[in-house]
Motif scaffolding. Structure first.
Motif, short mmCIF file in Angstrom:
data_model
loop_
_atom_site.label_atom_id
_atom_site.label_comp_id
_atom_site.label_asym_id
_atom_site.label_seq_id
_atom_site.Cartn_x
_atom_site.Cartn_y
_atom_site.Cartn_z
N ARG A 146 0.85 -1.18 0.00
CA ARG A 146 0.00 0.00 0.00
C ARG A 146 0.88 1.23 0.00
NH1 ARG A 146 -0.53 2.47 5.06
NH2 ARG A 146 0.25 1.26 6.83
N ARG A 148 2.27 4.77 1.27
CA ARG A 148 2.44 5.42 2.57
C ARG A 148 3.36 6.63 2.43
NH1 ARG A 148 3.51 2.53 8.41
NH2 ARG A 148 4.28 4.35 9.56
N ASP A 150 5.58 9.13 4.98
CA ASP A 150 6.07 9.29 6.34
C ASP A 150 7.10 10.40 6.38
OD1 ASP A 150 5.14 8.05 8.63
OD2 ASP A 150 5.90 6.10 8.03
#
Length: 247
Positions: A146, A148, A150
């Motif tokens: 998936r 992401r 950050d």
């Protein structure tokens, strides 16, 4: 010129960088931002300085400086990038914030218009940040992934001391050499920083000068407390040109 009261300097440079970073709640191994994430090693950047000599005997002065070395990158990596507590893989977009703002007090032991030498003490604020965006594996299975995004960032307050010497080869041709250093732990901040600056400036008019210089820095900084931990090792060298307005 060594008796100037106030000056402003704009600086443009070609910088060679080597950056290694670890980040996350548990610091892992340092990763090389240039080799792994595709950051440029040579970048054009800018900065500026302000200088105010506030005593009549020309011995006391304040210097303000700012430099920006931010970079962005986009790269397809081989394997995974273990950082920010997850493993990114595939195509990753990233950005690295690297800025410094400093205020220094200077005291001149010597200043007789041809030679000036003294010590400096001040405070620098280093702003570091790393952001990654890409695919991560779900339950450690690379076939299930998936997207992401950050990031981690820190503003690090670091005191520093140093020395400087200015030499007037002629009334309008000035050599400047400055250096500062510190190795100190304050709370959750731990840093070792060494910086140097050297330039020759030609003042073609009473209030204007152009110069050529070399700068370098070696920085090791670590934030060891809190939820967001980060460790940064930076080595920078630069060839710069500057324009100075003197009043």
């Amino acid at each position: 010129v060594l008796g100037d009261k106030f000056s402003i300097r704009l600086i443009g440079g070609l910088v060679d960088l080597n950056s290694d970073v670890a980040a996350g709640s548990r610091l892992g191994a340092l990763i090389d931002l240039e080799d792994i994430l595709g950051f440029d090693e040579q970048i054009a950047t800018f900065g500026f300085e302000g200088f105010w000599r506030f005593s009549k005997n020309r011995k006391h002065a304040l210097r303000f400086r700012y430099g920006n070395f931010d970079r962005d990158a986009y790269a397809a990596v081989e394997g995974t990038v273990p950082i920010l507590d997850v493993d990114f893989f595939g195509e990753i977009s990233s950005s690295f914030t690297n800025q410094v703002t400093a205020v220094e007090y200077q005291y001149s032991f010597i200043n007789h218009h041809k030679t000036e030498a003294g010590i400096s003490a001040g405070f620098a604020i280093y702003n570091y940040g790393l952001e990654l965006a890409g695919q991560i594996a779900i339950d450690d299975d690379p076939d299930q992934s998936r997207f992401r995004r950050d990031n981690v960032g820190v503003i690090a307050p670091v005191p520093a001391v140093g020395f400087y010497i200015n030499q007037a080869f002629r009334r309008n041709l000035i050599l400047e050499i400055r250096t500062s250093f510190i190795d100190l732990e304050i709370g959750e901040h731990n840093g070792r920083i060494f910086t140097s600056w050297g330039s020759v400036t030609w003042y073609f008019a009473r209030h204007w000068g152009v110069g050529l210089g070399l700068t370098g820095s070696d920085v090791v900084y670590e934030k060891i407390g809190g939820k967001e931990k980060i460790k940064v090792e930076l080595r920078q060298s630069a060839l710069n040109v500057n324009v100075t307005a003197v009043f």
